[in-house]
Scaffold this active site. Structure first.
Site, short mmCIF file in Angstrom:
data_model
loop_
_atom_site.label_atom_id
_atom_site.label_comp_id
_atom_site.label_asym_id
_atom_site.label_seq_id
_atom_site.Cartn_x
_atom_site.Cartn_y
_atom_site.Cartn_z
CG ASP A 203 -0.36 0.28 2.52
OD1 ASP A 203 0.89 0.38 2.61
OD2 ASP A 203 -1.12 0.41 3.50
CB CYS B 55 0.97 -2.26 4.70
SG CYS B 55 0.80 -3.13 6.28
CB THR C 152 2.44 -1.99 10.91
OG1 THR C 152 1.25 -2.55 10.32
CG2 THR C 152 2.12 -0.65 11.55
N GLY D 20 -1.38 -5.22 8.65
CA GLY D 20 -2.63 -5.31 7.89
C GLY D 20 -2.48 -6.15 6.64
CG HIS E 204 11.47 -23.83 12.34
ND1 HIS E 204 11.61 -23.61 13.68
CD2 HIS E 204 12.64 -24.39 11.92
CE1 HIS E 204 12.82 -24.02 14.08
NE2 HIS E 204 13.46 -24.48 13.02
CG ASN E 205 6.89 -20.78 10.48
OD1 ASN E 205 7.55 -19.78 10.74
ND2 ASN E 205 6.44 -21.58 11.43
CG HIS F 134 9.84 -27.77 11.11
ND1 HIS F 134 9.53 -27.20 12.32
CD2 HIS F 134 11.18 -27.94 11.11
CE1 HIS F 134 10.64 -27.02 13.02
NE2 HIS F 134 11.66 -27.47 12.31
C1 RB5 Z 1 -2.00 2.88 6.31
O1 RB5 Z 1 -2.07 4.14 6.86
C2 RB5 Z 1 -1.64 1.86 7.36
O2 RB5 Z 1 -2.71 1.63 8.20
C3 RB5 Z 1 -1.20 0.56 6.70
O3 RB5 Z 1 -0.11 0.82 5.87
C4 RB5 Z 1 -0.77 -0.55 7.61
O4 RB5 Z 1 0.17 -0.10 8.55
C5 RB5 Z 1 -1.83 -1.35 8.21
O5 RB5 Z 1 -1.62 -2.37 8.90
#
Ligand code: RB5
Length: 143
Positions: free
Chosen positions: A8, A65, A67, A70, A98-99, A133
């Site tokens: 994203d 993304c 973090t 998401g 392992h996964n 595994h």
């Molecule tokens: C977008 O602002 C942010 O929410 C997305 O990139 C991500 O971090 C979601 O998990």
């Protein structure tokens, strides 16, 4: 080896760096977007990468993304996907060993570029250990 990429707006810049890095190392890249820092919703990009991997249009996927959380959740909704959100090189290695993870998820606002590219290299060069595994992976797939 072909790698599907998806991100994203929060992961766009890191995705572009990963793309250049992979092309420079001779990988094929299937870039499924996004293609700018304009705000978009991450689920469709995770979905697209997950489908590319499961349908064997790519050998592995990398999703990014802000973090990594998401888009990893979204990508894991595709049956057959094992997307692993990693924040260090040990996780990147162990999730292959392992996964048998087939998608690496990264947070573009969480990890630095040098660490991210190191995780990419380790993820793509580490083999699944199999053995004990395999039963666990089969149990996941049976759910
Ligand atoms: C977008 O602002 C942010 O929410 C997305 O990139 C991500 O971090 C979601 O998990």
């Amino acid at each position: 080896m072909k790698i599907a990429l998806g991100a994203d707006h929060g992961g766009f810049e890191l995705k572009e760096k990963i793309k250049s890095h992979l092309l420079g190392k001779g990988f094929e890249v299937l870039d499924l977007g996004t293609n700018s820092t304009a705000s978009v919703d991450y689920p469709k990009f995770g979905h697209a990468v997950g489908h590319a991997v499961v349908n064997k249009d790519a050998d592995f996927g990398i999703v990014v993304c802000g973090t990594g959380i998401g888009i990893s959740i979204a990508t894991n909704k595709v049956p057959g996907v094992r997307a692993a959100l990693c924040t260090n090189t040990t996780m990147a290695r162990l999730t292959r060993e392992h996964n048998d993870a087939n998608v690496l998820a990264l947070g573009g606002r969480i990890v630095g570029d040098v660490l991210a590219l190191e995780m990419v290299d380790i993820f793509l060069s580490t083999a699944f250990e199999g053995g004990r595994h395999s039963n666990r992976i089969n149990s996941i797939e049976a759910i």
